[in-house]
Design a protein around this motif. Structure first.
Motif, mmCIF file in Angstrom:
data_model
loop_
_atom_site.group_PDB
_atom_site.id
_atom_site.type_symbol
_atom_site.label_atom_id
_atom_site.label_comp_id
_atom_site.label_asym_id
_atom_site.label_seq_id
_atom_site.Cartn_x
_atom_site.Cartn_y
_atom_site.Cartn_z
ATOM 1 N N UNK A 173 0.829 -1.208 0.000
ATOM 2 C CA UNK A 173 0.000 0.000 0.000
ATOM 3 C C UNK A 173 0.863 1.257 0.000
ATOM 4 N N UNK A 174 2.008 1.206 0.666
ATOM 5 C CA UNK A 174 2.919 2.348 0.688
ATOM 6 C C UNK A 174 3.778 2.422 -0.578
ATOM 7 N N UNK A 175 3.754 1.363 -1.377
ATOM 8 C CA UNK A 175 4.555 1.292 -2.607
ATOM 9 C C UNK A 175 3.663 0.789 -3.752
ATOM 10 N N UNK A 176 2.683 1.584 -4.157
ATOM 11 C CA UNK A 176 1.688 1.096 -5.118
ATOM 12 C C UNK A 176 2.258 0.761 -6.490
ATOM 13 N N UNK A 177 3.424 1.300 -6.824
ATOM 14 C CA UNK A 177 4.018 1.028 -8.132
ATOM 15 C C UNK A 177 5.008 -0.134 -8.095
ATOM 16 N N UNK A 178 5.213 -0.720 -6.922
ATOM 17 C CA UNK A 178 6.177 -1.814 -6.806
ATOM 18 C C UNK A 178 5.591 -3.113 -7.344
ATOM 19 N N UNK A 179 6.373 -3.832 -8.141
ATOM 20 C CA UNK A 179 5.968 -5.164 -8.600
ATOM 21 C C UNK A 179 6.211 -6.167 -7.476
ATOM 22 N N UNK A 180 5.310 -7.134 -7.354
ATOM 23 C CA UNK A 180 5.506 -8.251 -6.430
ATOM 24 C C UNK A 180 5.844 -9.473 -7.263
ATOM 25 N N UNK A 181 7.021 -10.033 -7.032
ATOM 26 C CA UNK A 181 7.546 -11.131 -7.837
ATOM 27 C C UNK A 181 7.703 -12.353 -6.952
ATOM 28 N N UNK A 182 7.165 -13.486 -7.393
ATOM 29 C CA UNK A 182 7.276 -14.706 -6.585
ATOM 30 C C UNK A 182 7.030 -15.933 -7.452
ATOM 31 N N UNK A 183 7.154 -17.098 -6.833
ATOM 32 C CA UNK A 183 6.852 -18.352 -7.518
ATOM 33 C C UNK A 183 5.342 -18.588 -7.529
ATOM 34 N N UNK A 184 4.899 -19.529 -8.338
ATOM 35 C CA UNK A 184 3.468 -19.765 -8.494
ATOM 36 C C UNK A 184 2.793 -20.280 -7.241
ATOM 37 N N UNK A 185 3.455 -21.137 -6.473
ATOM 38 C CA UNK A 185 2.843 -21.668 -5.251
ATOM 39 C C UNK A 185 2.597 -20.557 -4.236
ATOM 40 N N UNK A 186 3.559 -19.672 -4.074
ATOM 41 C CA UNK A 186 3.379 -18.564 -3.137
ATOM 42 C C UNK A 186 2.282 -17.634 -3.614
ATOM 43 N N UNK A 187 2.230 -17.374 -4.908
ATOM 44 C CA UNK A 187 1.199 -16.490 -5.462
ATOM 45 C C UNK A 187 -0.196 -17.001 -5.123
ATOM 46 N N UNK A 188 -0.382 -18.323 -5.146
ATOM 47 C CA UNK A 188 -1.696 -18.896 -4.840
ATOM 48 C C UNK A 188 -2.112 -18.628 -3.402
ATOM 49 N N UNK A 189 -1.139 -18.432 -2.511
ATOM 50 C CA UNK A 189 -1.440 -18.212 -1.098
ATOM 51 C C UNK A 189 -1.675 -16.736 -0.764
ATOM 52 N N UNK A 190 -1.352 -15.858 -1.699
ATOM 53 C CA UNK A 190 -1.469 -14.418 -1.449
ATOM 54 C C UNK A 190 -2.755 -13.895 -2.080
ATOM 55 N N UNK A 191 -3.859 -14.302 -1.525
ATOM 56 C CA UNK A 191 -5.164 -13.945 -2.073
ATOM 57 C C UNK A 191 -5.331 -12.433 -2.128
ATOM 58 N N UNK A 192 -5.798 -11.960 -3.277
ATOM 59 C CA UNK A 192 -6.103 -10.546 -3.416
ATOM 60 C C UNK A 192 -4.903 -9.656 -3.672
ATOM 61 N N UNK A 193 -3.722 -10.226 -3.834
ATOM 62 C CA UNK A 193 -2.524 -9.442 -4.113
ATOM 63 C C UNK A 193 -2.053 -9.773 -5.526
ATOM 64 N N UNK A 194 -1.897 -8.751 -6.353
ATOM 65 C CA UNK A 194 -1.402 -8.967 -7.708
ATOM 66 C C UNK A 194 0.062 -9.373 -7.663
ATOM 67 N N UNK A 195 0.404 -10.432 -8.365
ATOM 68 C CA UNK A 195 1.776 -10.928 -8.367
ATOM 69 C C UNK A 195 2.255 -11.152 -9.795
ATOM 70 N N UNK A 196 3.564 -11.106 -9.940
ATOM 71 C CA UNK A 196 4.205 -11.507 -11.188
ATOM 72 C C UNK A 196 4.896 -12.833 -10.897
ATOM 73 N N UNK A 197 4.431 -13.899 -11.510
ATOM 74 C CA UNK A 197 4.923 -15.240 -11.214
ATOM 75 C C UNK A 197 6.078 -15.589 -12.145
#
Length: 210
Positions: A60-84
């Motif tokens: 929220x404090x870094x709205x332009x920051x990309x979130x980068x992770x693996x696919x399994x972690x992305x599935x656990x981060x409900x409601x958060x946009x991720x780049x897998x």
């Protein structure tokens, strides 16, 4: 390039062209108020590498920051946009070039515990955060290795063997919060490091040049 260690696996890397935060997990602190981030990179799903509540506040404090992770972690981060991403991928974040490296799997904790996905991240070909795995990056030369120091999946001899296999110009111990006395392990690294490798142990939350 400057590095700030926030404890355990959480490290801020400022290349001068990009501000990248790695693994803001439950064993780390002091990163929560950071701003101006270009990306947050998560190596894998374990709680000591990603704290979902703190992550939401940070994003929220870094709205332009990309979130980068693996696919399994992305599935656990409900409601958060991720780049897998997965090993073999390359991406540009701010003005930094990131290569995703490793085998794609976390080191084995025990045969009865399923392996989870794990990404290593190589920044501008010079700094490696391997996550929770000891997979050499296959480079002739590496400037800075962030070295996991203590965990249920490792012993100090394996850490030293990995350090010798990579033979970086500089090693920075991380992933130390499971240890009662991390300095004891640092002494092993200092005594057993390969020739030409400098051991650097930064003060927590204090930027250092790398």
């Amino acid at each position: 390039m400057h590095l700030t260690h926030y404890g355990h696996a959480c490290v801020l890397v400022d290349t001068g062209a990009a501000r990248l935060l790695f693994d803001p997990g439950a064993f780390s602190s002091g990163f929560e108020s950071l701003d101006g981030l270009d990306a947050v990179l998560i190596t894998h799903q374990h709680f000591d590498h990603v704290d979902a509540d703190k992550l939401r506040t940070l994003l929220r404090a870094n709205p332009d920051a990309a979130l980068v992770t693996d696919g399994q972690t992305a599935e656990q981060l409900d409601g958060i946009d991720t780049r897998t991403v997965a090993p073999g991928d390359r991406l540009a974040l701010g003005g930094a070039e990131i290569a995703v490296v490793g085998s794609g799997e976390h080191a084995q904790i025990h045969a009865d515990i399923p392996l989870v996905a794990n990404n290593g991240y190589l920044v501008d070909g010079t700094l490696l955060h391997p996550g929770d795995a000891y997979v050499p990056p296959g480079l002739d030369e590496l400037a800075t290795l962030l070295l996991p120091t203590g965990a249920p999946w490792l012993k100090v001899s394996e850490a030293v063997d990995y350090l010798r296999a990579v033979a970086p110009r500089r090693v920075v111990p991380i992933h130390e919060q499971t240890l009662a006395d991390p300095a004891m392990h640092y002494r092993f690294f200092d005594n057993l490091r390969p020739a030409g490798t400098e051991l650097l142990v930064p003060d927590r939350e204090s930027p250092v040049g790398v």
